[in-house]
Scaffold this motif. Sequence first.
Motif, mmCIF file in Angstrom:
data_model
loop_
_atom_site.group_PDB
_atom_site.id
_atom_site.type_symbol
_atom_site.label_atom_id
_atom_site.label_comp_id
_atom_site.label_asym_id
_atom_site.label_seq_id
_atom_site.Cartn_x
_atom_site.Cartn_y
_atom_site.Cartn_z
ATOM 1 N N LEU A 15 0.827 -1.207 0.000
ATOM 2 C CA LEU A 15 0.000 0.000 0.000
ATOM 3 C C LEU A 15 0.868 1.267 0.000
ATOM 4 O O LEU A 15 0.568 2.238 -0.700
ATOM 5 C CB LEU A 15 -0.952 0.001 1.201
ATOM 6 N N GLU A 16 1.944 1.227 0.773
ATOM 7 C CA GLU A 16 2.853 2.383 0.807
ATOM 8 C C GLU A 16 3.501 2.594 -0.563
ATOM 9 O O GLU A 16 3.615 3.722 -1.044
ATOM 10 C CB GLU A 16 3.921 2.156 1.881
ATOM 11 N N GLU A 17 3.903 1.514 -1.187
ATOM 12 C CA GLU A 17 4.496 1.581 -2.522
ATOM 13 C C GLU A 17 3.490 2.165 -3.526
ATOM 14 O O GLU A 17 3.826 3.040 -4.324
ATOM 15 C CB GLU A 17 4.935 0.180 -2.960
ATOM 16 N N ARG A 18 2.259 1.685 -3.450
ATOM 17 C CA ARG A 18 1.209 2.168 -4.360
ATOM 18 C C ARG A 18 0.922 3.659 -4.118
ATOM 19 O O ARG A 18 0.720 4.425 -5.050
ATOM 20 C CB ARG A 18 -0.076 1.337 -4.191
ATOM 21 N N GLU A 19 0.933 4.071 -2.857
ATOM 22 C CA GLU A 19 0.713 5.477 -2.524
ATOM 23 C C GLU A 19 1.806 6.351 -3.142
ATOM 24 O O GLU A 19 1.518 7.421 -3.704
ATOM 25 C CB GLU A 19 0.687 5.666 -1.008
ATOM 26 N N ARG A 20 3.064 5.892 -3.070
ATOM 27 C CA ARG A 20 4.172 6.642 -3.673
ATOM 28 C C ARG A 20 3.986 6.741 -5.191
ATOM 29 O O ARG A 20 4.235 7.794 -5.776
ATOM 30 C CB ARG A 20 5.512 5.989 -3.343
ATOM 31 N N GLU A 21 3.553 5.660 -5.818
ATOM 32 C CA GLU A 21 3.320 5.665 -7.271
ATOM 33 C C GLU A 21 2.247 6.683 -7.645
ATOM 34 O O GLU A 21 2.411 7.466 -8.587
ATOM 35 C CB GLU A 21 2.890 4.272 -7.752
ATOM 36 N N ILE A 22 1.150 6.678 -6.914
ATOM 37 C CA ILE A 22 0.041 7.598 -7.189
ATOM 38 C C ILE A 22 0.473 9.043 -6.951
ATOM 39 O O ILE A 22 0.156 9.935 -7.746
ATOM 40 C CB ILE A 22 -1.191 7.233 -6.333
ATOM 41 N N THR A 23 1.219 9.275 -5.881
ATOM 42 C CA THR A 23 1.707 10.623 -5.574
ATOM 43 C C THR A 23 2.617 11.121 -6.695
ATOM 44 O O THR A 23 2.519 12.282 -7.117
ATOM 45 C CB THR A 23 2.436 10.637 -4.221
ATOM 46 N N ALA A 24 3.490 10.268 -7.192
ATOM 47 C CA ALA A 24 4.388 10.644 -8.291
ATOM 48 C C ALA A 24 3.590 10.940 -9.555
ATOM 49 O O ALA A 24 3.874 11.916 -10.274
ATOM 50 C CB ALA A 24 5.403 9.535 -8.545
ATOM 51 N N GLN A 25 2.580 10.131 -9.856
ATOM 52 C CA GLN A 25 1.735 10.377 -11.030
ATOM 53 C C GLN A 25 0.988 11.703 -10.899
ATOM 54 O O GLN A 25 0.881 12.466 -11.858
ATOM 55 C CB GLN A 25 0.735 9.236 -11.222
ATOM 56 N N ALA A 26 0.491 11.974 -9.710
ATOM 57 C CA ALA A 26 -0.241 13.225 -9.483
ATOM 58 C C ALA A 26 0.684 14.428 -9.679
ATOM 59 O O ALA A 26 0.288 15.435 -10.290
ATOM 60 C CB ALA A 26 -0.846 13.237 -8.076
ATOM 61 N N GLU A 27 1.911 14.344 -9.202
ATOM 62 C CA GLU A 27 2.866 15.442 -9.369
ATOM 63 C C GLU A 27 3.203 15.644 -10.843
ATOM 64 O O GLU A 27 3.277 16.778 -11.320
ATOM 65 C CB GLU A 27 4.144 15.175 -8.555
#
Length: 99
Positions: A15-27
């Motif tokens: 979940l933490e890994e997925r959150e980082r991926e989503i945050t990077a995509q959003a940026e």
Amino acid sequence: MTGGELTLGAVPARLEEREREITAQAETMREQITRLTAQLDELGRAAEDVRITRKTLLGLPDPAGADKSSGQVTVLIAGLRLCRSSPSMSSPAGGMKAS
């Protein structure tokens, strides 16, 4: 257990890994929006310049006895210079940069 299943201990890490991926995509999307907004503003300014130029040209008096075809060529050349001087018109895809 199959290859697609996670153990209970691995779920928080995934979940933490997925959150980082989503945050990077959003940026990345925010950066794209910023670039596109700047390009949109630039195009809006260029369109306004063209409207002003057109209005100015339409307001000019028609000189008596002037060679109209010569004037049309002059205006066309000036218009081409105007288009070429716009950064969005001189770069590929109308100013859009590949990301």
